[in-house]
Scaffold this motif. Sequence first.
Motif, PDB file in Angstrom:
ATOM      1  N   GLU A 119      54.976 -21.451  19.652  1.00  0.00           N
ATOM      2  CA  GLU A 119      54.624 -20.149  19.635  1.00  0.00           C
ATOM      3  C   GLU A 119      53.517 -19.735  20.525  1.00  0.00           C
ATOM      4  O   GLU A 119      52.742 -20.636  20.727  1.00  0.00           O
TER       5      GLU A 119
ATOM      6  N   LEU B 238      50.702 -17.447  21.756  1.00  0.00           N
ATOM      7  CA  LEU B 238      49.587 -16.498  21.202  1.00  0.00           C
ATOM      8  C   LEU B 238      49.153 -15.633  21.989  1.00  0.00           C
ATOM      9  O   LEU B 238      48.708 -15.945  23.199  1.00  0.00           O
TER      10      LEU B 238
ATOM     11  N   ASP C 204      45.394 -13.655  17.188  1.00  0.00           N
ATOM     12  CA  ASP C 204      46.695 -14.603  16.578  1.00  0.00           C
ATOM     13  C   ASP C 204      46.440 -16.041  16.272  1.00  0.00           C
ATOM     14  O   ASP C 204      46.898 -16.612  15.396  1.00  0.00           O
ATOM     15  N   ASN C 205      45.386 -16.527  17.083  1.00  0.00           N
ATOM     16  CA  ASN C 205      45.023 -18.035  16.966  1.00  0.00           C
ATOM     17  C   ASN C 205      44.458 -18.103  15.476  1.00  0.00           C
ATOM     18  O   ASN C 205      44.493 -18.812  14.763  1.00  0.00           O
TER      19      ASN C 205
ATOM     20  N   GLY D  69      46.532 -17.511  12.263  1.00  0.00           N
ATOM     21  CA  GLY D  69      47.642 -18.647  12.074  1.00  0.00           C
ATOM     22  C   GLY D  69      47.172 -20.042  11.634  1.00  0.00           C
ATOM     23  O   GLY D  69      47.720 -21.230  11.770  1.00  0.00           O
TER      24      GLY D  69
ATOM     25  N   VAL E  69      55.108 -14.464  15.949  1.00  0.00           N
ATOM     26  CA  VAL E  69      53.835 -13.667  15.942  1.00  0.00           C
ATOM     27  C   VAL E  69      54.003 -12.273  15.707  1.00  0.00           C
ATOM     28  O   VAL E  69      53.280 -11.569  14.968  1.00  0.00           O
ATOM     29  N   GLN E  70      54.972 -11.673  16.570  1.00  0.00           N
ATOM     30  CA  GLN E  70      55.406 -10.058  16.351  1.00  0.00           C
ATOM     31  C   GLN E  70      55.770  -9.840  14.823  1.00  0.00           C
ATOM     32  O   GLN E  70      55.305  -9.047  14.565  1.00  0.00           O
TER      33      GLN E  70
ATOM     34  N   ARG F 164      55.661 -11.580  12.228  1.00  0.00           N
ATOM     35  CA  ARG F 164      54.585 -11.532  11.190  1.00  0.00           C
ATOM     36  C   ARG F 164      53.629 -10.406  11.126  1.00  0.00           C
ATOM     37  O   ARG F 164      53.254 -10.048  10.233  1.00  0.00           O
ATOM     38  N   ARG F 165      53.097  -9.946  12.557  1.00  0.00           N
ATOM     39  CA  ARG F 165      52.417  -8.878  12.640  1.00  0.00           C
ATOM     40  C   ARG F 165      53.018  -7.506  11.833  1.00  0.00           C
ATOM     41  O   ARG F 165      52.608  -6.901  11.203  1.00  0.00           O
TER      42      ARG F 165
END
Length: 587
Positions: free
Chosen positions: A30, A32, A37-38, A41, A58-59, A61-62
Amino acid sequence: LQSGKRIFVKGKVEVNSYTGLLQISVTESEILDSKDDNYSGTGVILPVYSLTSGLQQVQMRRIAKEIMTRYAGLVSDPLPESLRISLKIPDLAVSIKTMHFPVNRELYLRSRFRMVFEEFFYFQLLLAVKRHYLKKDSKSEGLVVSGPLIDSYLDLLPYKLTDAQNRVINEIRSDVMKCNGMNRLLQGDVGSGKTDVAVITLLFAINTNKNGAIMAPTEVLAEQHYYKFKKYLKPLGINVVLLKGRMKAKERKEALYKIENEKGIVVVGTHALIQDSVKIPDLGVAVIDEQHRFGVFQRMSFKKWNISPHCLFMTATPIPRTFMLTCYGDLDKSIIDQLPPGRISTRTCFIREQNLDKVYDICKEELKLGRQLYVVYPLIEESEKMDLKSAIDGWEFLKDTVFSDYKVGLVHGKLTSVQKAEVMDSFKENKIQVLVATTVIEVGIDVPNASVMIIQHAERFGLSQLHQLRGRVGRGAAESICFLVADPKTEGAAKRIKSMLDTSDGFKIAEYDLAIRGPGDILGTRQAGMPDFNIADLIKDEKVLHIARAKAVDILKKDPEMTKKEHIPLRNILETEYSEFYEARLN
């Protein structure tokens, strides 16, 4: 991947045997976009979403996090509080949040249990409601279940019924004497004697001066039933009428006239029986054979005559326990779990193509003893896409070479009904010794003298099909053998062959089939009458299914109409989300 980008990677860490350094075999990665984000996660359990092109985990999950924060609290919980307390499960809002972003594993498992339970529970509640209304609303006339007619039929049989058959007949007898329409599913493995049970059930209707009907999924099977029932019932003075889709206009007109004007008849047919133009007056009993091949709404079509015949649904395809509770939870069940005395289990052998000559030698020995054999192919004609021998090619080869001293017949789905009947009659009368066929012989074919079956390209058939085909032999006194000629190249194909070698028990095979293929492939489309389960897994979550069923039955016992305040949300869900099944009645 660009230099300077921060990424997460997931994979197995191991020592490289050549360099001696640590390396990671990456299974997921993935990108970041920021330090946030780091941070978000690490040290947590992360959801993994199905993605489309251009969308990253990431997107997603956001987006999911935003939705959970804003809206999860607005979700009301339809499950009664007393039910949640008894099961020790969180409410719906907590469960949804936890499914996406678990705080710990224990809460995640409890939340998943709740979501799985809920999916099973609504459907089990629906089935319990349908059972309640069936018992309450389906008014039928009680049938006369004893007398000289039934005694005469039993006297004509050249054998005694098994204990299992007698037990099932008594269960049916008890149902049809009542003024509520029977809705009973009869399961019986290949050759267990379901036809005798069906005949006696229909005789209960004739005995009460009513008519009976039996519906089969194919014309081949309908014709088989017609000839068999005619043979059984003609000595008793009972007229049997055949109605199918492909009939000459004159034959159809005569059949319809008999159906509408004669009393005490048995009508045998296909889907043609439930056409709007067909009316069967005074229908006392309806038998639906190989019912899994009919859609749930086709089975319901008998109610169009504004009557409630006593309905017997039969299948020779054993149904796994989980399907029994889901697909057929609104039916009473009977199982014939005993084969007639003298039936010898069929031996099954796996053979590679290169060893076929040895198989043919065994076949010739059987033919010399006066016995017969089937050779089954998956295709009618040669396929350009698949390197498979066709039935037509196989027939030409076998009749000209291997079995040139014997009469070799051919039957497949493209023949007319008359042509199929002629070939099958010749095979029954031993005018044909070797029958080359496709799966048209899968059900309803009964030739006790046939002792050998060769199934070509057995890896191309499903387990249920293989079991049904194998059931065509082993119907006589002689030991029978089924050769599976195959070259299984996939794990699934190899497992199917192994399952056939391991057991001849249809119910075990059904469980194997479920484990190998999964529920989606077996159920197919919605015609099976089941909803799509998003989270629940019929194999892994069987225990939860049993709990859901018990809770649904318990609620309906206490509140059959679901009028209590705590049950009204449940009723609303059934009326909206399951409306097509909720409103329909099987009888």
